[in-house]
Structure formats: C-alpha cells, structure tokens
Design a protein around this motif. Structure first.
Motif, PDB file in Angstrom:
ATOM      1  N   GLU A 116       1.712  -1.146  23.979  1.00 19.31           N
ATOM      2  CA  GLU A 116       0.778  -0.129  23.550  1.00 19.31           C
ATOM      3  C   GLU A 116       0.319  -0.437  22.132  1.00 19.31           C
ATOM      4  O   GLU A 116       0.997  -1.151  21.394  1.00 19.31           O
ATOM      5  N   VAL A 117      -0.814   0.080  21.743  1.00 15.85           N
ATOM      6  CA  VAL A 117      -1.337  -0.139  20.401  1.00 15.85           C
ATOM      7  C   VAL A 117      -0.472   0.641  19.413  1.00 15.85           C
ATOM      8  O   VAL A 117      -0.297   1.847  19.554  1.00 15.85           O
ATOM      9  N   ALA A 118       0.065  -0.057  18.430  1.00 10.46           N
ATOM     10  CA  ALA A 118       0.859   0.595  17.394  1.00 10.46           C
ATOM     11  C   ALA A 118      -0.020   0.986  16.226  1.00 10.46           C
ATOM     12  O   ALA A 118       0.165   2.044  15.628  1.00 10.46           O
ATOM     13  N   HIS A 119      -0.989   0.134  15.902  1.00 12.41           N
ATOM     14  CA  HIS A 119      -1.843   0.388  14.746  1.00 12.41           C
ATOM     15  C   HIS A 119      -2.992  -0.599  14.796  1.00 12.41           C
ATOM     16  O   HIS A 119      -2.827  -1.730  15.214  1.00 12.41           O
TER      17      HIS A 119
ATOM     18  N   ASP B  91       0.850  -1.186   0.000  1.00  6.30           N
ATOM     19  CA  ASP B  91       0.000   0.000   0.000  1.00  6.30           C
ATOM     20  C   ASP B  91       0.884   1.233   0.000  1.00  6.30           C
ATOM     21  O   ASP B  91       1.709   1.408   0.899  1.00  6.30           O
ATOM     22  N   THR B  92       0.724   2.092  -1.002  1.00  9.30           N
ATOM     23  CA  THR B  92       1.543   3.308  -1.070  1.00  9.30           C
ATOM     24  C   THR B  92       1.041   4.404  -0.139  1.00  9.30           C
ATOM     25  O   THR B  92       1.728   5.393   0.074  1.00  9.30           O
ATOM     26  N   ASN B  93      -0.153   4.223   0.418  1.00  9.09           N
ATOM     27  CA  ASN B  93      -0.691   5.175   1.389  1.00  9.09           C
ATOM     28  C   ASN B  93      -0.288   4.682   2.777  1.00  9.09           C
ATOM     29  O   ASN B  93      -0.871   3.730   3.298  1.00  9.09           O
ATOM     30  N   VAL B  94       0.715   5.300   3.370  1.00 10.79           N
ATOM     31  CA  VAL B  94       1.219   4.843   4.660  1.00 10.79           C
ATOM     32  C   VAL B  94       0.570   5.555   5.837  1.00 10.79           C
ATOM     33  O   VAL B  94       0.928   5.312   6.988  1.00 10.79           O
ATOM     34  N   SER B  95      -0.407   6.423   5.554  1.00 13.16           N
ATOM     35  CA  SER B  95      -1.132   7.082   6.653  1.00 13.16           C
ATOM     36  C   SER B  95      -2.077   6.073   7.302  1.00 13.16           C
ATOM     37  O   SER B  95      -2.371   5.018   6.738  1.00 13.16           O
ATOM     38  N   ASP B  96      -2.565   6.391   8.504  1.00 12.35           N
ATOM     39  CA  ASP B  96      -3.531   5.520   9.173  1.00 12.35           C
ATOM     40  C   ASP B  96      -4.837   5.513   8.395  1.00 12.35           C
ATOM     41  O   ASP B  96      -5.426   6.565   8.146  1.00 12.35           O
ATOM     42  N   HIS B  97      -5.254   4.336   7.978  1.00 12.26           N
ATOM     43  CA  HIS B  97      -6.522   4.171   7.279  1.00 12.26           C
ATOM     44  C   HIS B  97      -6.880   2.689   7.264  1.00 12.26           C
ATOM     45  O   HIS B  97      -6.076   1.839   7.658  1.00 12.26           O
ATOM     46  N   HIS B  98      -8.077   2.390   6.820  1.00  7.81           N
ATOM     47  CA  HIS B  98      -8.575   1.021   6.781  1.00  7.81           C
ATOM     48  C   HIS B  98      -8.929   0.665   5.341  1.00  7.81           C
ATOM     49  O   HIS B  98      -8.729   1.476   4.436  1.00  7.81           O
ATOM     50  N   HIS B  99      -9.473  -0.555   5.138  1.00  5.96           N
ATOM     51  CA  HIS B  99      -9.695  -1.021   3.771  1.00  5.96           C
ATOM     52  C   HIS B  99     -10.988  -1.801   3.583  1.00  5.96           C
ATOM     53  O   HIS B  99     -11.416  -2.527   4.482  1.00  5.96           O
ATOM     54  N   PHE B 100     -11.566  -1.657   2.390  1.00  8.51           N
ATOM     55  CA  PHE B 100     -12.571  -2.565   1.864  1.00  8.51           C
ATOM     56  C   PHE B 100     -11.817  -3.538   0.965  1.00  8.51           C
ATOM     57  O   PHE B 100     -10.931  -3.122   0.202  1.00  8.51           O
ATOM     58  N   PHE B 101     -12.168  -4.803   1.020  1.00 13.52           N
ATOM     59  CA  PHE B 101     -11.592  -5.806   0.116  1.00 13.52           C
ATOM     60  C   PHE B 101     -12.740  -6.547  -0.542  1.00 13.52           C
ATOM     61  O   PHE B 101     -13.597  -7.104   0.144  1.00 13.52           O
ATOM     62  N   VAL B 102     -12.780  -6.536  -1.875  1.00 15.14           N
ATOM     63  CA  VAL B 102     -13.825  -7.226  -2.619  1.00 15.14           C
ATOM     64  C   VAL B 102     -13.335  -8.642  -2.893  1.00 15.14           C
ATOM     65  O   VAL B 102     -12.431  -8.855  -3.709  1.00 15.14           O
ATOM     66  N   VAL B 103     -13.918  -9.596  -2.172  1.00 13.78           N
ATOM     67  CA  VAL B 103     -13.532 -10.998  -2.278  1.00 13.78           C
ATOM     68  C   VAL B 103     -13.790 -11.500  -3.694  1.00 13.78           C
ATOM     69  O   VAL B 103     -14.821 -11.219  -4.291  1.00 13.78           O
TER      70      VAL B 103
END
Length: 139
Positions: free
Chosen positions: A124-127, A86-98
């Motif tokens: 501690e929570v890292a991510h 993933d080229t977006n290294v900021s904190d974010h989540h994902h949809f994955f189409v199976v």
C-alpha cells in the motif's frame, strides 16, 4: 539548561521513548526552536558550534537519525549529495531552489493526483513525496 525550552524538549523526547541526554536536549533546542525548517547535518553542526555547544559532527548525525527513527523529523533527499532533515513531519511536499539549497513547504492539499500507478499486490502507499525543483530566472 533548565529553562522552559529544555523542559519542553525533555518531554518531547520522553514522549517518543528517547532518553533526554545533554546532547539530545541541546540539539532539540536548536532544531525545534525556530519552527518548521529543513537542515543538513552540517548546518545544524554549525549552529551547535555557534551556540557554544561542543558536539562532534558524528554526534549530530547520529542524533538526527535517532530523531528520524523516533518520528521527530523526517529525511528529505532532494539531491544525491545532500540530505535534509525536516522538522515538519506532517504530510506535505516541497519546492527546492536548485543552486541555492533553499527548500519551502507546499501544503499537502495544494498537490493532487489524478491517478497513481497500479500498486503491487500486498503493498500500500505509505507516502508520496513531491519535490518541485525551481531555478532562478536568468536576468
């Protein structure tokens, strides 16, 4: 490869203490030229070959892992058999189409947690990674 894209990639590589080799520049240009994206090693290797660049699959794999260690990309595993970069290294989540192998970003602010489990002492929570798996509706 002395165009502006190559210069920007050279600077980006130097900024994370990676030597701007011919292979890293070629892969960086292909990887980052299209904005935020999710690619497998195999997909990027196909792009490399289509661009007329001669690099082995192993070189693409090793370079992507170097980019990961340097913080330029992050690893996203949504299936046990496939790893995406993933080229977006900021904190974010994902949809994955199976079944379609499509991934879309979900902004971090769009997913909230009411509570997380108790964190063991000294840690501690890292991510937090959330992958919401979708499937196409049957017609």
């Amino acid at each position: 490869m002395s165009d502006g894209g190559s210069i920007a990639i050279r600077e980006r590589l130097r900024g994370v203490s990676l030597r701007p080799t011919r292979q890293r520049i070629a892969l960086g240009r292909l990887l980052f030229a299209k904005g935020d994206r999710h690619v497998t090693v195999e997909q990027l290797h196909e792009e490399v070959l289509a661009a007329g660049v001669t690099l082995s699959l192993a070189t693409v794999y090793n370079t992507l892992h170097q980019f990961t260690e340097a913080g330029l990309v992050r690893v996203l595993t949504v299936e046990s058999s496939k790893t995406y970069f993933d080229t977006n290294v900021s904190d974010h989540h994902h949809f994955f189409v199976v079944g379609a192998n499509e991934i879309q970003d979900i902004p971090f602010s769009k997913v909230t947690f009411e509570n997380l489990p108790m964190i063991p002492d000294g840690l501690e929570v890292a991510h937090v990674d959330v992958v919401i798996r979708l499937r196409r509706r049957a017609s």
